[in-house]
Write a protein that holds these residues in place. Structure first.
Motif, mmCIF file in Angstrom:
data_model
loop_
_atom_site.group_PDB
_atom_site.id
_atom_site.type_symbol
_atom_site.label_atom_id
_atom_site.label_comp_id
_atom_site.label_asym_id
_atom_site.label_seq_id
_atom_site.Cartn_x
_atom_site.Cartn_y
_atom_site.Cartn_z
ATOM 1 N N HIS A 127 0.842 -1.210 0.000
ATOM 2 C CA HIS A 127 0.000 0.000 0.000
ATOM 3 C C HIS A 127 0.871 1.251 0.000
ATOM 4 N N ASP A 128 1.854 1.294 0.899
ATOM 5 C CA ASP A 128 2.685 2.484 1.039
ATOM 6 C C ASP A 128 3.534 2.731 -0.209
ATOM 7 N N ALA A 129 4.019 1.643 -0.825
ATOM 8 C CA ALA A 129 4.826 1.800 -2.036
ATOM 9 C C ALA A 129 3.998 2.391 -3.173
ATOM 10 N N ILE A 130 2.780 1.880 -3.363
ATOM 11 C CA ILE A 130 1.930 2.389 -4.443
ATOM 12 C C ILE A 130 1.566 3.849 -4.187
ATOM 13 N N ARG A 131 1.169 4.147 -2.955
ATOM 14 C CA ARG A 131 0.776 5.527 -2.643
ATOM 15 C C ARG A 131 1.962 6.488 -2.800
ATOM 16 N N THR A 132 3.109 6.112 -2.261
ATOM 17 C CA THR A 132 4.296 6.964 -2.379
ATOM 18 C C THR A 132 4.622 7.223 -3.841
ATOM 19 N N GLY A 133 4.557 6.166 -4.656
ATOM 20 C CA GLY A 133 4.871 6.311 -6.070
ATOM 21 C C GLY A 133 3.890 7.198 -6.803
ATOM 22 N N LEU A 134 2.592 7.077 -6.484
ATOM 23 C CA LEU A 134 1.590 7.921 -7.139
ATOM 24 C C LEU A 134 1.767 9.384 -6.755
ATOM 25 N N VAL A 135 2.048 9.647 -5.481
ATOM 26 C CA VAL A 135 2.278 11.027 -5.039
ATOM 27 C C VAL A 135 3.478 11.616 -5.769
ATOM 28 N N ARG A 136 4.555 10.854 -5.858
ATOM 29 C CA ARG A 136 5.747 11.339 -6.554
ATOM 30 C C ARG A 136 5.471 11.555 -8.038
ATOM 31 N N ALA A 137 4.640 10.681 -8.627
ATOM 32 C CA ALA A 137 4.302 10.827 -10.051
ATOM 33 C C ALA A 137 3.494 12.099 -10.289
ATOM 34 N N TYR A 138 2.634 12.469 -9.347
ATOM 35 C CA TYR A 138 1.920 13.738 -9.471
ATOM 36 C C TYR A 138 2.907 14.907 -9.335
ATOM 37 N N GLU A 139 3.806 14.791 -8.383
ATOM 38 C CA GLU A 139 4.734 15.890 -8.116
ATOM 39 C C GLU A 139 5.675 16.159 -9.294
ATOM 40 N N ASP A 140 6.104 15.106 -9.989
ATOM 41 C CA ASP A 140 7.046 15.340 -11.098
ATOM 42 C C ASP A 140 6.361 15.398 -12.464
ATOM 43 N N GLY A 141 5.007 15.292 -12.483
ATOM 44 C CA GLY A 141 4.268 15.445 -13.729
ATOM 45 C C GLY A 141 4.076 14.164 -14.527
ATOM 46 N N SER A 142 4.670 13.064 -14.081
ATOM 47 C CA SER A 142 4.593 11.840 -14.880
ATOM 48 C C SER A 142 3.213 11.186 -14.809
ATOM 49 N N PHE A 143 2.471 11.412 -13.721
ATOM 50 C CA PHE A 143 1.097 10.882 -13.652
ATOM 51 C C PHE A 143 0.258 11.511 -14.757
ATOM 52 N N MET A 144 0.230 12.838 -14.809
ATOM 53 C CA MET A 144 -0.610 13.519 -15.797
ATOM 54 C C MET A 144 -0.105 13.280 -17.224
ATOM 55 N N ALA A 145 1.200 13.106 -17.373
ATOM 56 C CA ALA A 145 1.735 12.807 -18.708
ATOM 57 C C ALA A 145 1.200 11.468 -19.201
ATOM 58 N N LEU A 146 1.224 10.451 -18.332
ATOM 59 C CA LEU A 146 0.685 9.142 -18.712
ATOM 60 C C LEU A 146 -0.812 9.241 -18.960
ATOM 61 N N PHE A 147 -1.526 9.927 -18.073
ATOM 62 C CA PHE A 147 -2.972 10.051 -18.209
ATOM 63 C C PHE A 147 -3.355 10.724 -19.526
ATOM 64 N N ASN A 148 -2.715 11.826 -19.840
ATOM 65 C CA ASN A 148 -3.083 12.599 -21.028
ATOM 66 C C ASN A 148 -2.616 11.964 -22.334
ATOM 67 N N GLN A 149 -1.573 11.143 -22.262
ATOM 68 C CA GLN A 149 -0.994 10.601 -23.485
ATOM 69 C C GLN A 149 -1.354 9.149 -23.740
ATOM 70 N N HIS A 150 -1.949 8.472 -22.759
ATOM 71 C CA HIS A 150 -2.242 7.058 -22.966
ATOM 72 C C HIS A 150 -3.296 6.896 -24.062
ATOM 73 N N PRO A 151 -3.090 6.006 -25.017
ATOM 74 C CA PRO A 151 -4.041 5.864 -26.134
ATOM 75 C C PRO A 151 -5.469 5.575 -25.678
ATOM 76 N N HIS A 152 -5.635 4.765 -24.644
ATOM 77 C CA HIS A 152 -6.988 4.455 -24.181
ATOM 78 C C HIS A 152 -7.675 5.692 -23.634
ATOM 79 N N VAL A 153 -6.959 6.497 -22.851
ATOM 80 C CA VAL A 153 -7.550 7.706 -22.272
ATOM 81 C C VAL A 153 -7.863 8.713 -23.368
#
Length: 293
Positions: free
Chosen positions: A226-252
């Motif tokens: 749980h902590d690993a997934i949450r920590t990673g998601l928070v860091r992905a938001y902080e460095d922009g990689s979450f939104m980059a994946l979200f906006n660029q993923h072909p399915h989305v």
């Protein structure tokens, strides 16, 4: 004598720490259940999960359970600590009490943006609906045991519960009028079932919205994952990689292009089943938070 006992105690502690080190470095076993919808729907959530694990800094092994399983079976396996160690699904108070939820919405809350699977002959019927009251005169379908049933009924909508594939058949036979699905679900599901259920279509004009999130869930004893997934998601938001994946993923991208959110008549309803903890999720993690809450 006391000095000797202290020495023995110190050596024991050092040895204990030494032997504990390999255990602490053991890779996290991350085994997810392949959904009954196939890899098209799995693509984005699993890629996001892998991104989070990479950002967490923990060593991990990411594997798929070898057979597609239903949501009910997945949670049974997760609860019994068999076969899988993580599953993603729409949240509910029950799930949040039985498992550890990672309270960062996988789809930024877009699972609560609902379009309808309908019989194509009924499009004109829905084109005439301009209020929630008129929608309440039609019959919706939802999966047996799904949290959405209580949400829809709370706003006065008629809901019939049945197993998933039975709902598709009921649409074809016009025993129900519409099957609300998340905007990430409707078009892929109609395409996937085209051979078995050819008389299905995605309704073109309406959008039903309520606050709803899809989370990653792990067993309550698996705090480390749980902590690993949450920590990673928070860091992905902080460095922009979450939104980059979200906006660029072909399915989305395909999902947003097909549903045309801005062009639909939107009806908002509350979600009385959301827990206090989920309601307190920071606004940055939601799509259009000012409209949702």
């Amino acid at each position: 004598m006391m000095r000797g006992q202290n020495l023995i105690t110190s050596i024991s502690l050092i040895l204990g720490l030494f032997w504990a080190l390999p255990l602490a470095a053991e890779p996290l076993q991350v085994i997810y259940g392949t959904r009954m919808g196939g890899e098209v729907r799995n693509g984005y959530p699993i890629q996001l999960l892998e991104l989070a694990l990479k950002k967490s800094g923990r060593a991990y092994d990411l594997l798929a359970y070898d057979l597609p399983i239903t949501q009910a079976r997945a949670f049974l396996e997760l609860e019994k600590k068999r076969s899988i160690t993580v599953h993603y699904a729409g949240t509910s108070a029950d799930l949040e009490s039985r498992f550890l939820p990672v309270r960062i919405p996988v789809y930024r809350g877009l699972l609560g943006y609902r379009v309808f699977i309908i019989h194509p002959d009924n499009q004109l019927l829905f084109s005439r609906i301009d209020s929630l009251e008129k929608l309440a005169g039609l019959r919706a379908g939802q999966g047996t045991g799904w949290a959405d049933i209580g949400i829809l009924e709370h706003s006065g909508l008629i809901v019939m519960a049945a197993p998933y594939e039975s709902l598709l058949k009921m649409i074809e036979l016009k025993r129900i009028d519409y099957f609300p699905r998340g905007i990430n679900e409707a078009h892929p599901e109609v395409a996937q079932h085209q051979n078995r259920f050819p008389r299905l279509a995605v309704e073109k004009e309406l959008l039903l919205v309520y606050p709803f999130a899809q989370f990653y869930f792990v067993n309550r004893d698996n705090q480390a994952l749980h902590d690993a997934i949450r920590t990673g998601l928070v860091r992905a938001y902080e460095d922009g990689s979450f939104m980059a994946l979200f906006n660029q993923h072909p399915h989305v991208k395909d999902m947003m292009a097909k549903v045309r959110l801005a062009e639909r008549r939107r009806f908002d309803i509350p979600n009385p089943l959301m827990t206090r903890e989920t309601l307190s999720i920071p606004a940055d993690y939601w799509h259009e938070p000012l409209k949702l809450f």
